[in-house]
Write a protein that holds these residues in place. Structure first.
Motif, PDB file in Angstrom:
ATOM      1  N   LYS A   7       0.834  -1.212   0.000  1.00 36.83           N
ATOM      2  CA  LYS A   7       0.000   0.000   0.000  1.00 36.83           C
ATOM      3  C   LYS A   7       0.866   1.258   0.000  1.00 36.83           C
ATOM      4  CE  LYS A   7      -4.092  -1.838   2.394  1.00 36.83           C
ATOM      5  NZ  LYS A   7      -4.887  -1.784   3.647  1.00 36.83           N
ATOM      6  N   ALA A   8       1.949   1.218   0.759  1.00 34.36           N
ATOM      7  CA  ALA A   8       2.834   2.382   0.857  1.00 34.36           C
ATOM      8  C   ALA A   8       3.583   2.644  -0.442  1.00 34.36           C
ATOM      9  CB  ALA A   8       3.829   2.193   2.002  1.00 34.36           C
ATOM     10  N   LEU A   9       3.733   1.614  -1.274  1.00 36.63           N
ATOM     11  CA  LEU A   9       4.533   1.743  -2.494  1.00 36.63           C
ATOM     12  C   LEU A   9       3.712   2.138  -3.712  1.00 36.63           C
ATOM     13  CD1 LEU A   9       6.891  -1.357  -2.101  1.00 36.63           C
ATOM     14  CD2 LEU A   9       7.471   1.050  -1.727  1.00 36.63           C
ATOM     15  N   GLN A  10       2.379   2.015  -3.644  1.00 35.52           N
ATOM     16  CA  GLN A  10       1.574   2.371  -4.822  1.00 35.52           C
ATOM     17  C   GLN A  10       1.416   3.885  -4.902  1.00 35.52           C
ATOM     18  OE1 GLN A  10      -2.296   0.482  -5.319  1.00 35.52           O
ATOM     19  NE2 GLN A  10      -2.123   0.717  -7.545  1.00 35.52           N
ATOM     20  N   LEU A  11       1.674   4.418  -6.080  1.00 37.50           N
ATOM     21  CA  LEU A  11       1.606   5.859  -6.313  1.00 37.50           C
ATOM     22  C   LEU A  11       0.212   6.263  -6.781  1.00 37.50           C
ATOM     23  CD1 LEU A  11       5.006   6.210  -8.223  1.00 37.50           C
ATOM     24  CD2 LEU A  11       4.589   6.305  -5.753  1.00 37.50           C
ATOM     25  N   ASP A  12      -0.039   7.559  -6.819  1.00 40.78           N
ATOM     26  CA  ASP A  12      -1.358   8.059  -7.204  1.00 40.78           C
ATOM     27  C   ASP A  12      -1.731   7.665  -8.631  1.00 40.78           C
ATOM     28  OD1 ASP A  12      -1.721   9.216  -4.734  1.00 40.78           O
ATOM     29  OD2 ASP A  12      -1.044  11.209  -5.358  1.00 40.78           O
ATOM     30  N   ASN A  13      -0.715   7.500  -9.503  1.00 41.67           N
ATOM     31  CA  ASN A  13      -1.012   7.139 -10.895  1.00 41.67           C
ATOM     32  C   ASN A  13      -1.216   5.644 -11.088  1.00 41.67           C
ATOM     33  OD1 ASN A  13       1.585   6.152 -10.669  1.00 41.67           O
ATOM     34  ND2 ASN A  13       2.436   7.321 -12.381  1.00 41.67           N
ATOM     35  N   GLY A  14      -1.148   4.857  -9.986  1.00 39.92           N
ATOM     36  CA  GLY A  14      -1.379   3.414 -10.064  1.00 39.92           C
ATOM     37  C   GLY A  14      -0.128   2.580 -10.132  1.00 39.92           C
ATOM     38  N   CYS A  15       1.014   3.211 -10.461  1.00 40.04           N
ATOM     39  CA  CYS A  15       2.287   2.494 -10.531  1.00 40.04           C
ATOM     40  C   CYS A  15       2.808   2.214  -9.118  1.00 40.04           C
ATOM     41  CB  CYS A  15       3.292   3.324 -11.317  1.00 40.04           C
ATOM     42  SG  CYS A  15       4.814   2.433 -11.730  1.00 40.04           S
ATOM     43  N   PHE A  16       3.880   1.458  -9.038  1.00 41.80           N
ATOM     44  CA  PHE A  16       4.506   1.133  -7.758  1.00 41.80           C
ATOM     45  C   PHE A  16       5.965   1.559  -7.779  1.00 41.80           C
ATOM     46  CE2 PHE A  16       0.796  -1.427  -7.449  1.00 41.80           C
ATOM     47  CZ  PHE A  16       0.572  -1.646  -6.088  1.00 41.80           C
ATOM     48  N   TYR A  25       4.073  -5.359 -11.817  1.00 43.48           N
ATOM     49  CA  TYR A  25       4.110  -6.820 -11.955  1.00 43.48           C
ATOM     50  C   TYR A  25       4.488  -7.493 -10.641  1.00 43.48           C
ATOM     51  CZ  TYR A  25       6.065 -11.394 -13.140  1.00 43.48           C
ATOM     52  OH  TYR A  25       6.369 -12.734 -13.159  1.00 43.48           O
ATOM     53  N   CYS A  26       5.517  -6.999  -9.978  1.00 43.16           N
ATOM     54  CA  CYS A  26       5.932  -7.589  -8.704  1.00 43.16           C
ATOM     55  C   CYS A  26       4.791  -7.552  -7.692  1.00 43.16           C
ATOM     56  CB  CYS A  26       7.146  -6.851  -8.138  1.00 43.16           C
ATOM     57  SG  CYS A  26       8.677  -7.140  -9.044  1.00 43.16           S
ATOM     58  N   ALA A  27       4.078  -6.426  -7.649  1.00 42.79           N
ATOM     59  CA  ALA A  27       2.962  -6.296  -6.706  1.00 42.79           C
ATOM     60  C   ALA A  27       1.873  -7.328  -6.996  1.00 42.79           C
ATOM     61  CB  ALA A  27       2.388  -4.878  -6.764  1.00 42.79           C
ATOM     62  N   CYS A  28       1.584  -7.556  -8.269  1.00 43.60           N
ATOM     63  CA  CYS A  28       0.553  -8.530  -8.633  1.00 43.60           C
ATOM     64  C   CYS A  28       0.991  -9.952  -8.295  1.00 43.60           C
ATOM     65  CB  CYS A  28       0.217  -8.405 -10.117  1.00 43.60           C
ATOM     66  SG  CYS A  28      -0.656  -6.887 -10.550  1.00 43.60           S
ATOM     67  N   CYS A  29       2.260 -10.269  -8.535  1.00 46.11           N
ATOM     68  CA  CYS A  29       2.769 -11.603  -8.182  1.00 46.11           C
ATOM     69  C   CYS A  29       2.728 -11.821  -6.681  1.00 46.11           C
ATOM     70  CB  CYS A  29       4.198 -11.771  -8.687  1.00 46.11           C
ATOM     71  SG  CYS A  29       4.340 -11.939 -10.474  1.00 46.11           S
ATOM     72  N   ILE A  30       3.166 -10.831  -5.923  1.00 44.15           N
ATOM     73  CA  ILE A  30       3.170 -10.933  -4.459  1.00 44.15           C
ATOM     74  C   ILE A  30       1.758 -11.159  -3.952  1.00 44.15           C
ATOM     75  CG2 ILE A  30       3.542  -9.620  -2.335  1.00 44.15           C
ATOM     76  CD1 ILE A  30       5.872  -8.201  -3.889  1.00 44.15           C
ATOM     77  N   SER A  31       0.809 -10.384  -4.458  1.00 40.13           N
ATOM     78  CA  SER A  31      -0.580 -10.511  -4.009  1.00 40.13           C
ATOM     79  C   SER A  31      -1.147 -11.879  -4.338  1.00 40.13           C
ATOM     80  CB  SER A  31      -1.434  -9.403  -4.650  1.00 40.13           C
ATOM     81  OG  SER A  31      -0.963  -8.130  -4.275  1.00 40.13           O
ATOM     82  N   THR A  32      -0.756 -12.417  -5.489  1.00 41.07           N
ATOM     83  CA  THR A  32      -1.196 -13.764  -5.863  1.00 41.07           C
ATOM     84  C   THR A  32      -0.615 -14.801  -4.911  1.00 41.07           C
ATOM     85  OG1 THR A  32      -1.369 -13.150  -8.203  1.00 41.07           O
ATOM     86  CG2 THR A  32      -1.150 -15.502  -7.689  1.00 41.07           C
ATOM     87  N   MET A  33       0.672 -14.684  -4.600  1.00 37.39           N
ATOM     88  CA  MET A  33       1.337 -15.704  -3.796  1.00 37.39           C
ATOM     89  C   MET A  33       0.902 -15.677  -2.328  1.00 37.39           C
ATOM     90  SD  MET A  33       5.157 -16.049  -5.452  1.00 37.39           S
ATOM     91  CE  MET A  33       5.507 -14.314  -5.714  1.00 37.39           C
ATOM     92  N   ILE A  34       0.588 -14.492  -1.792  1.00 36.50           N
ATOM     93  CA  ILE A  34       0.102 -14.445  -0.408  1.00 36.50           C
ATOM     94  C   ILE A  34      -1.423 -14.555  -0.359  1.00 36.50           C
ATOM     95  CG2 ILE A  34       2.093 -13.107   0.365  1.00 36.50           C
ATOM     96  CD1 ILE A  34       0.243 -10.654   0.524  1.00 36.50           C
ATOM     97  N   ASN A  35      -2.051 -14.619  -1.554  1.00 35.62           N
ATOM     98  CA  ASN A  35      -3.508 -14.757  -1.669  1.00 35.62           C
ATOM     99  C   ASN A  35      -4.222 -13.625  -0.932  1.00 35.62           C
ATOM    100  OD1 ASN A  35      -5.873 -15.970  -2.566  1.00 35.62           O
ATOM    101  ND2 ASN A  35      -6.061 -17.282  -0.738  1.00 35.62           N
ATOM    102  N   ASP A  36      -3.758 -12.410  -1.157  1.00 39.13           N
ATOM    103  CA  ASP A  36      -4.321 -11.236  -0.493  1.00 39.13           C
ATOM    104  C   ASP A  36      -4.068 -10.023  -1.384  1.00 39.13           C
ATOM    105  OD1 ASP A  36      -5.006  -9.091   1.166  1.00 39.13           O
ATOM    106  OD2 ASP A  36      -4.323 -10.134   2.979  1.00 39.13           O
ATOM    107  N   TRP A  37      -5.141  -9.431  -1.900  1.00 44.39           N
ATOM    108  CA  TRP A  37      -5.028  -8.319  -2.837  1.00 44.39           C
ATOM    109  C   TRP A  37      -5.328  -6.970  -2.194  1.00 44.39           C
ATOM    110  CZ3 TRP A  37      -3.412  -8.463  -7.944  1.00 44.39           C
ATOM    111  CH2 TRP A  37      -3.161  -9.744  -8.462  1.00 44.39           C
TER     112      TRP A  37
END
Length: 346
Positions: free
Chosen positions: A140-149, A164-176
């Motif tokens: 959450k702290a890394l996402q910018l206002d334009n949607g990027c990380f 991409y890293c954020a999406c992979c991490i969210s998939t692997m911890i099963n928490d979006w």
């Protein structure tokens, strides 16, 4: 054996030895890579997994590697005052007394968090020691206002790689909860170029690496088919297929490069268009970049191998189902064996 036959050999045992050396010792010129040592461990471990050679590592080494990875984790403290810092660091190259209170040096890196989770899955860990709430707060702290990380909280690069890293991490911890999907999707769509490729950000040049990151992110968010219209997919397909020379290039008018067999190939795989490439030409190029002396793959023919191109060379051959390599999950960039382990944890 004539020279043409020798050039088509796949030096499996030498590649296994190469990745094992990468885990244990690297030459002096790799010292500059120490801050991201975890990524080197990922290239080696996932490379061995693709080669179906994880059992060549001793149980003690596997357990020690898992312990080392968890040692790099920054978890929530009791006051949750470090919520923005949580994730995994790349190494212990910086270490001093009371470092935990020094924010500029003690925070997670989004790419290192991604490869840490990948490594743990490859090694069969159950992820029970992963601080998932801490990682969510860190994202959450890394996402910018334009949607990027951004990569870290203390001022760093921000581009499609980290979406991409954020999406992979969210998939692997099963928490979006750590991602505002709508903003991330808007950022991806705003980065589509006039030529159909996708760039690191809006109004930049299309690039195969960022195109993979964007397409894989949409796939992991479950909206690849709804976010890209058929015409967009057709133009993107043309752009991707035109990157093949023998191997693949990352952009028009650039040299072919071993790693793009993955970046382009995996993107085509996710789009259901992988059969559009010339497999024979790709195989010939990738095998020409092998070192028959020490193992590994280089960026180009007749140059020295390195861990990144060695890994992605193996990935390119795996996508094409060559040499009995294990199958690769094209979005998460781990073997289907490791992905099956993740599925069992869900």
């Amino acid at each position: 054996m004539d020279e043409s036959d020798e050039n088509q050999q796949f030096y499996r045992s030498k590649h296994i030895s190469y990745f094992k050396r990468t885990l244990n010792v690297l030459p002096e010129e790799c010292e500059k890579l120490d801050p991201t040592r975890l990524s080197l461990a990922f290239f080696a471990l996932s490379g061995l997994d693709l080669l179906n050679a994880l059992d060549s590592l001793s149980p003690m080494l596997k357990e020690d590697t898992i312990k080392w990875i968890y040692h790099l984790q920054i978890t929530l403290n009791e006051e949750e005052s470090n919520a923005r810092q949580c994730g995994f660091r790349g190494s212990t190259d910086i270490s001093f007394k009371n470092m935990e209170t020094s924010t500029p040096f003690y925070n997670g890196h989004i790419a290192m968090t991604y490869v840490a989770l990948n490594c743990l899955l490859i090694l069969g860990d159950d992820l029970s020691r992963v601080d998932k709430d801490g990682i969510v707060n860190g994202l959450k702290a890394l996402q910018l206002d334009n949607g990027c990380f951004a990569a870290t909280i203390n001022g760093s690069e921000d581009d499609m790689r980290f979406v991409y890293c954020a999406c992979c991490i969210s998939t692997m911890i099963n928490d979006w909860r750590g991602i505002n999907k709508h903003k991330a999707i808007d950022y991806i769509l705003s980065s589509i170029g006039y030529d159909g490729g996708i760039s690191q950000g809006p109004e930049l040049e299309s690039h195969a690496g960022s195109t993979f990151c964007a397409v894989a992110s949409l796939y992991l968010m479950g909206c690849l088919d709804t976010c890209l219209a058929d015409k967009q997919k057709e133009i993107l397909k043309r752009w991707l297929v035109n990157r093949q020379i023998d191997g693949f290039q990352g952009r028009p008018n650039k040299l072919q490069d071993t790693c793009y067999s993955f970046w382009v190939g995996a993107t085509l795989k996710l789009l259901g268009l992988y059969d559009c490439i010339d497999f024979e030409r790709q195989r010939r190029y990738l095998l020409s970049t092998q070192s028959k002396f020490v193992g590994g793959f280089a960026k180009w023919t007749n140059t020295f191998p390195d861990p990144l191109h060695s890994y992605f060379g193996i990935c390119g051959l795996s996508l094409a189902h060559e040499f009995d390599l294990l199958e690769l999950h094209p979005a998460l960039n781990i073997t289907m064996r490791a992905y099956a382990h993740l599925e069992r944890l869900s």
